[in-house]
Design a protein around this motif. Structure first.
Motif, PDB file in Angstrom:
ATOM      1  N   ALA A 123      27.229  48.295  -8.945  1.00  0.00           N
ATOM      2  CA  ALA A 123      28.491  48.203  -8.227  1.00  0.00           C
ATOM      3  C   ALA A 123      28.532  47.004  -7.294  1.00  0.00           C
ATOM      4  CB  ALA A 123      28.731  49.476  -7.412  1.00  0.00           C
ATOM      5  N   SER A 124      27.597  46.106  -7.423  1.00  0.00           N
ATOM      6  CA  SER A 124      27.536  44.949  -6.545  1.00  0.00           C
ATOM      7  C   SER A 124      28.646  43.958  -6.870  1.00  0.00           C
ATOM      8  CB  SER A 124      26.182  44.244  -6.696  1.00  0.00           C
ATOM      9  OG  SER A 124      25.147  45.091  -6.285  1.00  0.00           O
ATOM     10  N   PRO A 125      29.064  43.146  -5.902  1.00  0.00           N
ATOM     11  CA  PRO A 125      30.096  42.160  -6.148  1.00  0.00           C
ATOM     12  C   PRO A 125      29.577  41.044  -7.041  1.00  0.00           C
ATOM     13  CG  PRO A 125      29.150  41.857  -3.980  1.00  0.00           C
ATOM     14  CD  PRO A 125      28.559  43.111  -4.523  1.00  0.00           C
ATOM     15  N   PRO A 126      30.484  40.244  -7.617  1.00  0.00           N
ATOM     16  CA  PRO A 126      30.045  39.127  -8.461  1.00  0.00           C
ATOM     17  C   PRO A 126      29.172  38.168  -7.667  1.00  0.00           C
ATOM     18  CG  PRO A 126      32.383  38.950  -7.920  1.00  0.00           C
ATOM     19  CD  PRO A 126      31.944  40.315  -7.493  1.00  0.00           C
ATOM     20  N   PRO A 127      28.189  37.529  -8.334  1.00  0.00           N
ATOM     21  CA  PRO A 127      27.237  36.695  -7.592  1.00  0.00           C
ATOM     22  C   PRO A 127      27.841  35.428  -6.992  1.00  0.00           C
ATOM     23  CG  PRO A 127      26.858  36.522  -9.952  1.00  0.00           C
ATOM     24  CD  PRO A 127      27.847  37.622  -9.760  1.00  0.00           C
ATOM     25  N   THR A 128      28.926  34.908  -7.587  1.00  0.00           N
ATOM     26  CA  THR A 128      29.526  33.670  -7.080  1.00  0.00           C
ATOM     27  C   THR A 128      30.825  33.982  -6.363  1.00  0.00           C
ATOM     28  OG1 THR A 128      28.570  32.406  -8.907  1.00  0.00           O
ATOM     29  CG2 THR A 128      30.343  31.373  -7.656  1.00  0.00           C
ATOM     30  N   LEU A 129      30.889  33.569  -5.109  1.00  0.00           N
ATOM     31  CA  LEU A 129      32.063  33.824  -4.276  1.00  0.00           C
ATOM     32  C   LEU A 129      32.787  32.511  -4.018  1.00  0.00           C
ATOM     33  CD1 LEU A 129      30.172  36.083  -1.721  1.00  0.00           C
ATOM     34  CD2 LEU A 129      31.704  36.894  -3.513  1.00  0.00           C
ATOM     35  N   HIS A 130      34.112  32.568  -4.056  1.00  0.00           N
ATOM     36  CA  HIS A 130      34.940  31.397  -3.774  1.00  0.00           C
ATOM     37  C   HIS A 130      35.887  31.734  -2.627  1.00  0.00           C
ATOM     38  CE1 HIS A 130      33.741  29.176  -7.447  1.00  0.00           C
ATOM     39  NE2 HIS A 130      33.651  30.376  -7.971  1.00  0.00           N
ATOM     40  N   ALA A 131      35.906  30.899  -1.610  1.00  0.00           N
ATOM     41  CA  ALA A 131      36.794  31.083  -0.468  1.00  0.00           C
ATOM     42  C   ALA A 131      37.280  29.709  -0.036  1.00  0.00           C
ATOM     43  CB  ALA A 131      36.073  31.788   0.670  1.00  0.00           C
ATOM     44  N   GLY A 132      38.492  29.348  -0.441  1.00  0.00           N
ATOM     45  CA  GLY A 132      39.002  28.020  -0.140  1.00  0.00           C
ATOM     46  C   GLY A 132      38.082  26.965  -0.724  1.00  0.00           C
ATOM     47  N   PRO A 133      37.639  25.987   0.096  1.00  0.00           N
ATOM     48  CA  PRO A 133      36.758  24.923  -0.412  1.00  0.00           C
ATOM     49  C   PRO A 133      35.295  25.344  -0.540  1.00  0.00           C
ATOM     50  CG  PRO A 133      37.170  24.574   1.910  1.00  0.00           C
ATOM     51  CD  PRO A 133      38.015  25.762   1.504  1.00  0.00           C
ATOM     52  N   LEU A 134      35.003  26.586  -0.134  1.00  0.00           N
ATOM     53  CA  LEU A 134      33.612  27.048  -0.099  1.00  0.00           C
ATOM     54  C   LEU A 134      33.266  27.842  -1.352  1.00  0.00           C
ATOM     55  CD1 LEU A 134      30.996  27.416   1.636  1.00  0.00           C
ATOM     56  CD2 LEU A 134      32.030  29.557   2.449  1.00  0.00           C
ATOM     57  N   ARG A 135      32.084  27.549  -1.907  1.00  0.00           N
ATOM     58  CA  ARG A 135      31.538  28.329  -3.027  1.00  0.00           C
ATOM     59  C   ARG A 135      30.137  28.769  -2.643  1.00  0.00           C
ATOM     60  NH1 ARG A 135      28.027  27.956  -7.237  1.00  0.00           N
ATOM     61  NH2 ARG A 135      27.359  25.915  -6.446  1.00  0.00           N
ATOM     62  N   VAL A 136      29.867  30.080  -2.789  1.00  0.00           N
ATOM     63  CA  VAL A 136      28.552  30.631  -2.454  1.00  0.00           C
ATOM     64  C   VAL A 136      28.033  31.381  -3.679  1.00  0.00           C
ATOM     65  CG1 VAL A 136      27.221  32.099  -0.903  1.00  0.00           C
ATOM     66  CG2 VAL A 136      29.252  30.910  -0.046  1.00  0.00           C
ATOM     67  N   ASP A 137      26.870  30.974  -4.163  1.00  0.00           N
ATOM     68  CA  ASP A 137      26.232  31.638  -5.294  1.00  0.00           C
ATOM     69  C   ASP A 137      25.069  32.467  -4.751  1.00  0.00           C
ATOM     70  OD1 ASP A 137      24.722  32.383  -7.532  1.00  0.00           O
ATOM     71  OD2 ASP A 137      25.380  30.643  -8.670  1.00  0.00           O
ATOM     72  N   THR A 138      25.258  33.789  -4.714  1.00  0.00           N
ATOM     73  CA  THR A 138      24.237  34.657  -4.127  1.00  0.00           C
ATOM     74  C   THR A 138      23.068  34.903  -5.069  1.00  0.00           C
ATOM     75  OG1 THR A 138      25.426  36.643  -4.872  1.00  0.00           O
ATOM     76  CG2 THR A 138      25.919  35.814  -2.658  1.00  0.00           C
ATOM     77  N   ALA A 139      23.215  34.543  -6.332  1.00  0.00           N
ATOM     78  CA  ALA A 139      22.107  34.703  -7.281  1.00  0.00           C
ATOM     79  C   ALA A 139      21.107  33.555  -7.150  1.00  0.00           C
ATOM     80  CB  ALA A 139      22.630  34.789  -8.708  1.00  0.00           C
ATOM     81  N   SER A 140      21.628  32.327  -7.053  1.00  0.00           N
ATOM     82  CA  SER A 140      20.758  31.154  -6.952  1.00  0.00           C
ATOM     83  C   SER A 140      20.532  30.712  -5.507  1.00  0.00           C
ATOM     84  CB  SER A 140      21.356  29.989  -7.738  1.00  0.00           C
ATOM     85  OG  SER A 140      22.597  29.576  -7.172  1.00  0.00           O
ATOM     86  N   TYR A 141      21.220  31.374  -4.558  1.00  0.00           N
ATOM     87  CA  TYR A 141      21.136  31.010  -3.141  1.00  0.00           C
ATOM     88  C   TYR A 141      21.533  29.552  -2.930  1.00  0.00           C
ATOM     89  CZ  TYR A 141      19.276  35.406  -1.434  1.00  0.00           C
ATOM     90  OH  TYR A 141      19.150  36.721  -1.079  1.00  0.00           O
ATOM     91  N   GLU A 142      22.637  29.169  -3.572  1.00  0.00           N
ATOM     92  CA  GLU A 142      23.193  27.827  -3.414  1.00  0.00           C
ATOM     93  C   GLU A 142      24.631  27.938  -2.921  1.00  0.00           C
ATOM     94  OE1 GLU A 142      20.674  25.567  -6.949  1.00  0.00           O
ATOM     95  OE2 GLU A 142      22.734  26.210  -7.320  1.00  0.00           O
ATOM     96  N   ALA A 143      25.074  26.904  -2.225  1.00  0.00           N
ATOM     97  CA  ALA A 143      26.452  26.867  -1.752  1.00  0.00           C
ATOM     98  C   ALA A 143      26.913  25.421  -1.666  1.00  0.00           C
ATOM     99  CB  ALA A 143      26.570  27.537  -0.383  1.00  0.00           C
TER     100      ALA A 143
END
Length: 223
Positions: A123-143
């Motif tokens: 039930a976890s959220p998708p690993p890549t989050l997009h918020a305006g100009p920001l992208r956060v990849d929680t799987a690879s720990y990159e942003a």
């Protein structure tokens, strides 16, 4: 990695459950009170909650009610008596399963796996989050910000991911501290302020995206 939130105020029981779950490849978070359980639930976004009935602050019934008001998160209730299961069912709390103490940790792990399978696995959220100009990849720990890679620590990625999940929503310092994984270590909440300061520096000219709400916490402002 699938996160399980263990809500149990008996430290040794919580440690045993955590050990068995981690052996099976799960990531775990632990809370010892009802209020802390709600903070960690919002911060860590677990796939399942193991929830003890008797807790300080807020009992398991109230925690379950509040979670159910906002989410379909799978919940396995941990109870001390068989009669409590009947009461929980009668109250319509909506738990996905019940385990009566004393229990076998192996049985709890088996129940966790079964409930997750019924719930679709994770039930976890998708690993890549997009918020305006920001992208956060929680799987690879990159942003990255507007396509520019950000050099972040793992803690900064987790903190930023929490803010990016719901842009504009104010997150308290306690929630952000939980995202850092430091809530149960006696870390001062000013640690969050230091992380935000570092993130603003790394954001450069876009540092204003991290907005301070005085006396409460922080939010991510995106248009």
């Amino acid at each position: 990695m699938t996160t399980i939130l263990i809500v149990e105020d008996e430290t040794r029981l919580a440690e045993i459950l955590e050990e068995y779950l981690r052996r099976e490849g799960f990531h775990t978070e632990r809370a010892a009170s009802g209020p802390r359980a709600l903070e960690l639930w919002r911060a860590a976004r677990p796939a399942l909650m193991l929830l003890d009935l008797m807790l300080p602050g807020l009992d398991g019934l109230e925690v379950a009610r509040r979670v159910r008001a906002e989410s379909e998160l799978p919940i396995i209730m941990l109870t001390a008596r068989d009669e409590e299961v009947d009461r929980l069912v009668g109250l319509g709390i909506g738990a996905d399963d019940y385990v009566v103490k004393p229990y076998s940790p192996r049985e709890v792990v088996a129940r966790v796996k079964a409930v997750l399978r019924r719930a679709g696995g994770n039930a976890s959220p998708p690993p890549t989050l997009h918020a305006g100009p920001l992208r956060v990849d929680t799987a690879s720990y990159e942003a990255d910000l507007a396509g520019r890679p950000l050099d972040l620590t793992p803690g900064e990625v987790r903190l930023l991911a929490l803010l990016a999940r719901e842009p504009g929503v104010v997150r308290t310092r306690a929630e952000l501290l939980a995202a850092l994984g430091a809530l149960d270590r006696g870390t001062d909440e000013r640690t969050v302020d230091a992380h935000i300061k570092n993130l603003r520096r790394k954001f450069g000219a876009r540092g204003e995206l991290l907005d301070t709400v005085r006396g409460v916490g922080y939010r991510l402002k995106v248009s």
